[in-house]
Write an enzyme that holds these catalytic residues in place. Structure first.
Site: not given
Ligand code: ADE
Ligand code: ZN
Length: 340
Positions: A19, A21, A199, A202, A280-281
């Site tokens: 996971h 991005h 997703h 969340e 994630d990011d």
């Molecule tokens: N796009 C990038 N990170 C995300 C996240 N945590 N939840 C939803 N969309 C995303």
């Molecule tokens: Zn994500």
């Protein structure tokens, strides 16, 4: 296990990241450099200025900055450089396999060619495999705040590149955009032989996780935190061996949890769920995959066996063929047997 010993165990533990991005791995330094290289105006005067803006109170807060940040990505080389920087970082964390999300709609709506995005990313992935034997899959996400017709048009654009794309996903603003909004495009993606992920849970309710499973028929759930509110759903996810890609530092930064000790990772493992740890990011949330492992291990006092399970889950939950999974699980066995 003593904290130092546990951190050292995490460091070299073979693992996959499922996971991630790729646009979320755009570090402030690269964002600033690309803005200059491409002469794109950004509302920041310095790298420190950018970092200061990374304070979020929910998912939407983050997404607003995330979409603004990706405006500096214009050329195939930009996408190559972005991906290569992530792969080097992942390699340092002993990541052996990655499944990377990208958001083509965030780029094509700015006039960037779909081909440049996919080619830049996949050239870097191919070089990562050549250099380190790090395998990878690319997963194309649909932005759920846009409509299904836009997702269908994106899938059409992807048709010539399906040899480079393993699956489709669903991301962006969750609440108000349930998985069922994308029923038809996910059905078409499945008929094209693509893997499906979404997703769900969340910020959205357990009902969205049910929809992702029942209506989209996903192969994996991204996040899935709020599934834990529904005992029947927990039993089902465990029984179906459905993988959840949990992102602890993301959850903390986006206020899905108030402290890292509230991460559901241990509760998921205890419930027999195939949970995994992911970043994630990472450029926005303060840590790559090993930092996520270290943070939950510390806060939840995870045992060596639990850490090992999380890494093994990342391979069994991947879209690699069974022989490759077996090979990587054997790498964990070997590591475990030779580590004090
Ligand atoms: N796009 C990038 N990170 C995300 C996240 N945590 N939840 C939803 N969309 C995303
Ligand atoms: Zn994500």
């Amino acid at each position: 296990m003593k904290p130092d010993q546990r951190d050292a165990y995490i460091d070299r533990l073979p693992k996959a990241e499922l996971h991630l991005h790729i646009e979320g791995s755009l570090e402030p330094e690269m964002l600033f450099a690309l803005a200059q290289r491409n002469r794109v105006d950004i509302p920041f005067d310095s790298v420190e200025d950018i970092r200061k803006a990374y304070n979020f109170s929910n998912l939407q807060d983050f997404l607003d900055i995330y979409y603004q940040g990706m405006a500096v990505l214009l050329t195939q080389q930009d996408f190559y450089d972005l991906t290569w920087a992530y792969l080097e970082r992942a390699h340092a964390d002993h990541v052996r396999h990655v499944e990377i999300f990208f958001d083509p709609q965030g780029h094509t709506e700015r006039g960037v060619a779909f081909a440049d995005v996919v080619t830049g990313i996949s050239d870097a992935l191919a070089d990562g495999e050549k250099q380190w034997g790090m395998t990878s899959h690319l997963i194309m996400c649909f932005l759920r705040h846009l409509d299904e017709a836009a997702a269908e048009a994106t899938l059409d654009e992807a048709l010539p590149y399906l040899d480079k794309i393993a699956g489709v996903g669903l991301d962006s603003s969750e609440v108000g955009h349930p998985p069922s909004k994308f029923t038809n495009v996910f059905a078409r993606a499945r008929s094209l032989g693509l893997k499906l992920v979404a997703h769900a849970g969340e910020e959205g309710p357990p009902a969205y996780v049910h929809e992702a499973l029942d209506i989209l028929g996903v192969d994996r759930i991204d996040h899935g935190n709020r599934a834990m509110e529904d005992a029947g759903l927990v039993a089902r996810i465990a029984g179906e061996e459905m993988t959840l890609t949990v992102c602890p530092l993301s959850n903390l930064k986006l206020c899905v949890i108030d402290e890292i000790g509230q991460s559901p990772v241990k509760a998921m493992l205890d419930a027999g769920i195939r949970a995994t740890i992911n970043s994630d990011d990472p450029a926005y949330f303060g840590g790559y995959v090993n930092e996520n492992y270290r943070a939950v291990a510390r806060a939840l006092d995870l045992s060596r066996a639990e850490l090992r399970s999380l890494a093994a889950n990342s391979f069994t939950g991947s879209f690699l063929p069974p022989e490759a999974v077996a090979h990587l699980l054997a790498e964990i066995d070997h590591y475990d047997a030779h580590t004090a």
